[in-house]
Design a protein around this motif. Structure first.
Motif, PDB file in Angstrom:
ATOM      1  N   LEU A  25       0.775  -1.169   0.113  1.00  0.00           N
ATOM      2  CA  LEU A  25      -0.152   0.018  -0.034  1.00  0.00           C
ATOM      3  C   LEU A  25       0.871   1.203  -0.080  1.00  0.00           C
ATOM      4  N   VAL A  26       0.666   2.152  -1.129  1.00  0.00           N
ATOM      5  CA  VAL A  26       1.330   3.235  -1.276  1.00  0.00           C
ATOM      6  C   VAL A  26       0.271   4.584  -0.944  1.00  0.00           C
ATOM      7  N   ILE A  27       0.520   5.616   0.105  1.00  0.00           N
ATOM      8  CA  ILE A  27      -0.427   6.552   0.231  1.00  0.00           C
ATOM      9  C   ILE A  27       0.276   7.813  -0.318  1.00  0.00           C
ATOM     10  N   PHE A  28      -0.305   8.530  -1.415  1.00  0.00           N
ATOM     11  CA  PHE A  28       0.165   9.726  -1.759  1.00  0.00           C
ATOM     12  C   PHE A  28      -0.479  11.069  -1.098  1.00  0.00           C
ATOM     13  N   GLY A  29       0.197  11.860  -0.663  1.00  0.00           N
ATOM     14  CA  GLY A  29      -0.544  13.159  -0.105  1.00  0.00           C
ATOM     15  C   GLY A  29       0.656  14.081  -0.078  1.00  0.00           C
ATOM     16  N   GLY A  30       0.317  15.582   0.392  1.00  0.00           N
ATOM     17  CA  GLY A  30       1.040  16.489   0.443  1.00  0.00           C
ATOM     18  C   GLY A  30       1.060  17.528  -0.559  1.00  0.00           C
ATOM     19  N   GLU A  31       0.774  17.154  -2.006  1.00  0.00           N
ATOM     20  CA  GLU A  31       0.990  17.794  -2.952  1.00  0.00           C
ATOM     21  C   GLU A  31       0.142  16.973  -4.224  1.00  0.00           C
ATOM     22  N   PRO A  32      -0.315  17.622  -5.478  1.00  0.00           N
ATOM     23  CA  PRO A  32      -0.862  16.917  -6.330  1.00  0.00           C
ATOM     24  C   PRO A  32      -0.029  15.940  -7.050  1.00  0.00           C
ATOM     25  N   LEU A  33      -0.628  14.984  -7.595  1.00  0.00           N
ATOM     26  CA  LEU A  33      -0.090  13.712  -8.094  1.00  0.00           C
ATOM     27  C   LEU A  33      -0.416  13.762  -9.477  1.00  0.00           C
ATOM     28  N   ASP A  34       0.619  13.674 -10.343  1.00  0.00           N
ATOM     29  CA  ASP A  34       0.198  13.152 -11.793  1.00  0.00           C
ATOM     30  C   ASP A  34       0.215  11.636 -12.008  1.00  0.00           C
ATOM     31  N   ALA A  35      -0.754  11.182 -12.119  1.00  0.00           N
ATOM     32  CA  ALA A  35      -0.889   9.655 -12.271  1.00  0.00           C
ATOM     33  C   ALA A  35       0.059   9.054 -13.231  1.00  0.00           C
ATOM     34  N   ARG A  36       0.045   9.962 -14.477  1.00  0.00           N
ATOM     35  CA  ARG A  36       0.977   9.319 -15.512  1.00  0.00           C
ATOM     36  C   ARG A  36       2.186   8.824 -15.139  1.00  0.00           C
ATOM     37  N   GLU A  37       2.950   9.595 -13.961  1.00  0.00           N
ATOM     38  CA  GLU A  37       4.193   9.034 -13.707  1.00  0.00           C
ATOM     39  C   GLU A  37       4.333   7.833 -12.783  1.00  0.00           C
ATOM     40  N   LEU A  38       3.121   7.169 -12.645  1.00  0.00           N
ATOM     41  CA  LEU A  38       3.080   5.764 -11.672  1.00  0.00           C
ATOM     42  C   LEU A  38       3.340   4.679 -12.667  1.00  0.00           C
ATOM     43  N   LEU A  39       3.237   4.931 -14.194  1.00  0.00           N
ATOM     44  CA  LEU A  39       3.152   3.913 -14.978  1.00  0.00           C
ATOM     45  C   LEU A  39       4.410   2.680 -14.841  1.00  0.00           C
ATOM     46  N   PRO A  40       5.710   3.405 -14.646  1.00  0.00           N
ATOM     47  CA  PRO A  40       6.687   2.560 -14.474  1.00  0.00           C
ATOM     48  C   PRO A  40       6.801   1.582 -13.159  1.00  0.00           C
ATOM     49  N   TRP A  41       6.300   2.165 -12.125  1.00  0.00           N
ATOM     50  CA  TRP A  41       5.775   1.368 -10.974  1.00  0.00           C
ATOM     51  C   TRP A  41       4.925   0.312 -11.048  1.00  0.00           C
ATOM     52  N   PHE A  42       3.988   0.387 -11.943  1.00  0.00           N
ATOM     53  CA  PHE A  42       2.862  -0.550 -12.168  1.00  0.00           C
ATOM     54  C   PHE A  42       3.533  -1.611 -13.060  1.00  0.00           C
ATOM     55  N   ALA A  43       4.692  -1.294 -13.832  1.00  0.00           N
ATOM     56  CA  ALA A  43       5.419  -2.359 -14.431  1.00  0.00           C
ATOM     57  C   ALA A  43       5.978  -3.302 -13.651  1.00  0.00           C
ATOM     58  N   ARG A  44       6.388  -2.990 -12.684  1.00  0.00           N
ATOM     59  CA  ARG A  44       7.243  -3.855 -11.659  1.00  0.00           C
ATOM     60  C   ARG A  44       6.440  -4.431 -10.553  1.00  0.00           C
ATOM     61  N   HIS A  45       5.153  -3.654 -10.177  1.00  0.00           N
ATOM     62  CA  HIS A  45       4.418  -3.831  -9.077  1.00  0.00           C
ATOM     63  C   HIS A  45       2.885  -3.859  -9.580  1.00  0.00           C
ATOM     64  N   PRO A  46       2.340  -5.087  -9.906  1.00  0.00           N
ATOM     65  CA  PRO A  46       1.036  -5.032 -10.436  1.00  0.00           C
ATOM     66  C   PRO A  46      -0.076  -4.437  -9.391  1.00  0.00           C
ATOM     67  N   GLN A  47      -1.237  -4.213  -9.956  1.00  0.00           N
ATOM     68  CA  GLN A  47      -2.239  -3.366  -8.734  1.00  0.00           C
ATOM     69  C   GLN A  47      -2.477  -4.497  -7.941  1.00  0.00           C
ATOM     70  N   ALA A  48      -2.612  -5.929  -8.185  1.00  0.00           N
ATOM     71  CA  ALA A  48      -3.204  -6.943  -7.280  1.00  0.00           C
ATOM     72  C   ALA A  48      -2.172  -7.075  -6.117  1.00  0.00           C
ATOM     73  N   GLU A  49      -0.876  -6.819  -6.242  1.00  0.00           N
ATOM     74  CA  GLU A  49       0.025  -6.832  -5.359  1.00  0.00           C
ATOM     75  C   GLU A  49       0.200  -5.365  -4.526  1.00  0.00           C
ATOM     76  N   CYS A  50       0.123  -4.419  -5.123  1.00  0.00           N
ATOM     77  CA  CYS A  50       0.466  -3.176  -4.460  1.00  0.00           C
ATOM     78  C   CYS A  50      -0.409  -2.207  -4.948  1.00  0.00           C
ATOM     79  N   ARG A  51      -1.134  -1.602  -3.906  1.00  0.00           N
ATOM     80  CA  ARG A  51      -2.181  -0.678  -3.991  1.00  0.00           C
ATOM     81  C   ARG A  51      -1.766   0.868  -3.852  1.00  0.00           C
ATOM     82  N   LEU A  52      -2.173   1.526  -4.802  1.00  0.00           N
ATOM     83  CA  LEU A  52      -1.542   2.951  -5.109  1.00  0.00           C
ATOM     84  C   LEU A  52      -2.831   3.824  -4.856  1.00  0.00           C
ATOM     85  N   VAL A  53      -3.001   4.717  -3.689  1.00  0.00           N
ATOM     86  CA  VAL A  53      -3.697   5.666  -3.319  1.00  0.00           C
ATOM     87  C   VAL A  53      -3.511   7.177  -3.221  1.00  0.00           C
TER      88      VAL A  53
END
Length: 965
Positions: A622-650
């Motif tokens: 589980l990764v929680i983002f906060g503190g500033e706006p998130l550009d969700a497109r920048e998370l694509l490389p993370w999804f490539a190594r950590h599938p959504q079923a294994e790691c939830r990004l919020v």
């Protein structure tokens, strides 16, 4: 209100937009031969023009009516083919529907009506009313993009929807002018930054004459009467095309006026000419019946329906107002009935989660419940010491006794200024157990800021290491070790200090526009509500390992500490220097098997890059983002190594004044691809709504100020009753206490929120909340500074690591920018110190007296004075090593760097440090830690450090020769 749908392929969109159709019910339909004979009389007969279809239904059956409608909505095939298609749809009861489809430029509406009348037995059309030789102008091409507030779904492009609206007959009926004025008022509420622009499509005209536009002068301070008096009289020529296929949108709403005819169904376009194309037909009784056509790729159906409802409501309100409201300002115009506004507010609220009465009502009471259930579970570790839940509780009890002995009275505020380690966590819990509230301060803060904080909060006891906290009259500074000793000697150990859920748990100070930070007072119940509202959804429990990555003076730490310890997890306190070194932090995450990670987007992106290069496997779920706006497109490389079923990004939106978090949105790979800006719906117990300047509820899709209510709203600003009264208000809709955030956002139809930044000048840089006016006031306090302004520089590439604060000052004789920069460093925390200070003769102003940012020159780095430089170090000015290092610094700082320059004085920050060190390592230099860099932040110091490390490692082969001298 039902919505009709039909699909228009994208490649046919432009053609469909320039076609219109007319359907006439024929109780005694003509024969095919009679139709052909009549067509020959008007010269319209050509191959492929006349068609005949039969249904298997009676004319009264819905299926028969749908078939006729499908024919009426089917555009002509191509511009090079026939400009007219006539279809006679015969039903089983000998009733037929005559459907005519034509290009508007080839056969305008009047001519189409004349032709239909003649074909069904009327008189021969008058000459000159129509012709088939004209070419379509294409001016009605439908755009593929809509206004931002339309929130269309690109996956549904080409799917056309309709929304009905109507007005009733009153003493003062609605006329065309009033209807257009109502559209302008509604448009202004949806986009306050745009001048209302409305197009008029005339199906009786051809070519450029068919399109005109209204541009209405709109100011909410003017009276309704003045607005209507100066409203649309004669439309202007459209000039440039109002819309451009696939391009930018010029006019969001277009109108088509006509007369109602019970026997005829007229479609002015077979695909929307504008994002919202409103067809309004006046009935004989002077009421209006209308349809709004829209493409779901541009406009969400729920927004389209709400828009036309609001137009009809405002038009009726204006008509009913008559002369009685001549002096009313436009701002008084209601957009919707009160019950509809209340419904929007209710949809933005999420019911709280029920909690068992056995749970403690305070933060420390809830922690003690967990101690009783899991006394020997690991609670906190910092790399050098580990405490179980029982040990942490026992140490905190001792320290609480020490605090009482040191003069900490229940209900008072106790300052904390400690390094990040297990002792800090013990101290925070101890303060709560003593019946007090903690006031966290970062050890890196300038002494002046620390003095102000304790004075503002009324602190009389500060827990800090020896020689860290400045001397403040009337404030006792005591070390944690001393408190433990005092607690061990106490004879009243184990007593309970009265405290309930409404008492303050902490005060965190945030940036303030007055030049001084403001303290936010948060009670125990808010923290408990935050944990209760998230624990089930996030699956938080005893198997989780969290990191405490952030400073205790940053409210993200409230979530990290108590989110972990009140759900039975294990908290890993990350030492300061490891938070600054991405490589070491990644290694710690892998070694400690961390499962819950909380990060600002700025800090997470270097971690993503490090994760791609590191062989170490992470256990983060589980990764929680906060503190500033998130550009969700920048998370694509993370999804490539950590599938959504294994790691939830919020992605979570939150504010210190509303207890860390307000909303939550799980980010999916699909949302990342789309660049979603949604931060989700309100947490259980919280509410969000979007309001206008006067607190009026804005419709879904419209941008305005985010108001936050519910369980997270803080008590007040410490010692600032006037500011508290302005920002913590009673909601006129619900009657509940609510916080005006100053953040800009819009509600989505699904109840989720989009965060769009700040309305005022407040900014977020690398997760820190900053008021430029606070920095400006500090600069104006420097000797011989007569003028100052601070602007935020965002790098054109979108690289957040390159974001910086630039200051401009007007100086009197004898003062230098270096002196001003040093003054700022003495009063402001590092993240608020301007990266550059530039001297000006005068601050440029606009005609309105505001700072003219466009006229500010390129900033000049505030280079340190000679007295600030360390002892001379030989740099070897002609060698390759120096060139390589200066080149790396120059590229990352985006300025020319010399040997005497300081990295941070030139705008460097912790994120850029990590990048520089990574590139130095790629050149073959031995590893240099972030701490080493901070201690050697002058270029010649750093070059010398690299040289020494290479010399020590000279017996090891270099990967490349670039870093060798």
């Amino acid at each position: 209100m039902a919505t009709a749908h039909w699909s228009v392929p994208l490649q046919c969109h432009e053609q469909a937009a320039v076609c219109h159709s007319l359907t006439i019910r024929c109780p005694q339909p003509p024969s095919s031969s009679e139709l052909r004979r009549r067509l020959e009389q008007v010269g319209e007969l050509a191959e492929g023009v006349l068609w005949e279809r039969r249904t298997r239904e009676r004319s009264t059956a819905p299926e028969a009516q749908q078939y006729a409608e499908q024919e009426a909505r089917r555009p002509l095939r191509a511009t090079s083919g026939p400009r007219l298609r006539i279809t006679l749809v015969r039903h089983t009861d000998d009733v037929a529907d005559l459907v005519l489809v034509a290009a508007r430029d080839a056969l305008p509406r009047a001519a189409l009506g004349d032709l239909a009348g003649f074909l069904t037995g009327g008189s021969l059309p008058r000459a000159g009313r129509h012709g088939t030789a004209r070419e379509t102008s294409g001016a009605g091409a439908a755009p593929l993009a809509g206004p931002e507030w339309g929130l269309g779904d690109l996956a549904r492009r080409g799917l056309v929807g309709s929304a009905r609206f109507s007005t009733t007959v009153r003493e003062n009926p609605v006329d065309r002018k009033l209807l257009i004025s109502a559209i302008a008022i509604v448009l202004a509420r949806y986009d306050a930054e745009e001048t209302p622009r409305i197009a008029l499509l005339d199906p009786d005209a051809a070519g450029p004459d068919a399109l005109s536009k209204y541009v209405l002068k709109y100011d909410e301070t003017m009276s309704v009467a003045a607005f209507l008096a100066g409203g649309p009289e004669t439309p202007e020529p459209a000039g440039e095309p109002a819309t451009e296929l696939g391009g930018g949108l010029a006019i969001p709403v277009g109108m088509v006026f006509g007369e109602w005819d019970d026997a005829r169904q007229y479609y002015p376009c077979l695909a929307p000419v504008f994002p919202l194309t409103l067809q309004a037909e006046q009935r004989p009784d002077r009421s209006w019946s209308g349809t709004c056509w829209y493409d779901e790729g541009a406009i969400d159906p729920r927004i389209a329906h709400a828009f036309v409802e609001q137009v009809a409501y405002v038009a009726q309100w204006l008509a009913d107002l008559g002369e009685s409201g001549e002096e009313l300002p436009l701002s008084a115009t209601p957009l919707m009935p009160a019950e509809r506004a209340a419904d929007i507010v209710r949809r933005g609220a999420t019911p709280p989660i029920a909690v068992t009465s056995a749970a403690g009502s305070t933060v420390h009471g809830r922690f003690e419940d967990l101690v009783r259930r899991h006394p020997d579970a690991v609670c906190v570790t910092d790399g050098t010491r580990t405490l179980t839940y029982r040990q942490l509780d026992e140490q905190a009890e001792l320290m609480a006794e020490g605090l009482r002995s040191s003069g900490a009275v229940p209900g008072s505020m106790v300052g904390v200024c400690l390094e990040r380690d297990a002792t800090l966590v013990v101290t925070l819990l101890a303060i709560l157990k003593s019946g007090c509230a903690y006031v966290p301060m970062d050890v890196t803060y300038p002494h002046e800021r620390l003095r102000y904080t304790v004075g503002s909060a009324g602190v009389r006891v500060v827990v800090a290491a020896a020689d860290v906290f400045p001397v403040v009259e009337g404030v006792r500074c005591v070390a944690p070790e001393e408190l433990l000793r005092l607690g061990e000697r106490s004879v009243s150990r184990g007593r309970t200090t009265p405290c309930d859920e409404n008492d303050p748990a902490y005060i965190i100070y945030t940036s303030g526009s007055t030049g001084r930070p403001k303290g936010v007072v948060v009670p125990h119940r808010n923290v408990l509500a935050l944990v209760e509202g998230t624990a089930e959804d996030f699956g938080l429990g005893a198997d989780d390992v969290w990191t405490m990555f952030h400073s205790s003076a940053f409210d993200f730490s409230v979530w990290e500490i108590w989110g972990c310890l009140l759900t039975g997890g294990q908290l890993v306190v990350v030492p300061f220097w490891i938070t600054r070194d991405t490589g070491e932090f990644h290694a710690l995450l892998a070694e400690r098997r961390v499962t819950v990670l909380n990060q600002t987007p700025s800090a997470f992106l270097p971690l993503v890059a490090q994760d791609r290069e590191s062989p170490a496997e992470l256990a983060v779920r589980l990764v929680i983002f906060g503190g500033e706006p998130l550009d969700a497109r920048e998370l694509l490389p993370w999804f490539a190594r950590h599938p959504q079923a294994e790691c939830r990004l919020v992605n979570m939106f939150g504010i210190t004044e509303t207890t860390v978090h307000v909303t939550a949105q799980t980010v999916t790979p699909q949302a990342a691809l789309q660049g979603s800006r949604s931060v989700g719906p309100a947490l259980p117990g919280w509410s969000v709504s979007v309001r206008g300047p006067r607190g009026e509820v804005l419709p879904v899709g419209a941008a305005g100020e985010i108001w936050v209510g519910g369980a997270g709203v803080a008590r007040h600003y410490q010692g600032q009753p006037e500011l508290t009264a302005r920002r913590f208000v009673i909601d006129p809709v619900t009657g509940e206490r609510i916080y005006r955030s100053g953040d800009k956002g819009r509600m989505r139809p699904d109840g989720s929120l989009e965060h769009l930044g700040r309305i005022d000048s407040q900014v977020k840089i690398r997760g820190y909340r900053i008021e430029p006016d606070e920095i400006r006031n500090v600069l104006l306090g420097a000797p011989s500074v007569s003028g100052a302004t601070v602007v935020v520089h965002h790098d054109e590439s979108g690289d957040r690591a390159a974001d910086r604060l630039d200051a401009y000052v007007v100086l009197k004789r004898g003062t230098t920018v270096a002196m001003v920069a040093e003054h700022a460093r003495q009063l402001l925390p590092d993240y608020m110190v301007p990266a550059t200070v530039t001297e000006l003769d005068a601050i440029p102003l606009t005609i309105n007296g505001k700072v003219d940012v466009a006229q500010l020159p390129a900033p000049t780095a505030a280079r340190p004075a000679a007295t600030e430089s360390p002892d001379p170090v030989e740099t070897g000015s002609a060698d390759r090593l120096e060139r390589d290092m200066l080149d790396i610094w120059s590229r990352h700082l985006r300025t020319q760097v010399g040997p005497e320059d300081n990295f941070f004085a030139l705008g460097g920050n912790s994120l850029l440090v990590v990048r520089v060190l990574a590139e130095v390592k790629e050149l073959g230099a031995p590893k240099i830690t972030v701490r080493d860099f901070y201690r050697n932040s002058f270029a010649r110091q750093f070059i010398q450090l690299v040289r020494e490390r290479i010399t020590l490692a000279s017996d090891a082969p270099a990967t490349t020769g670039g870093a060798r001298s």
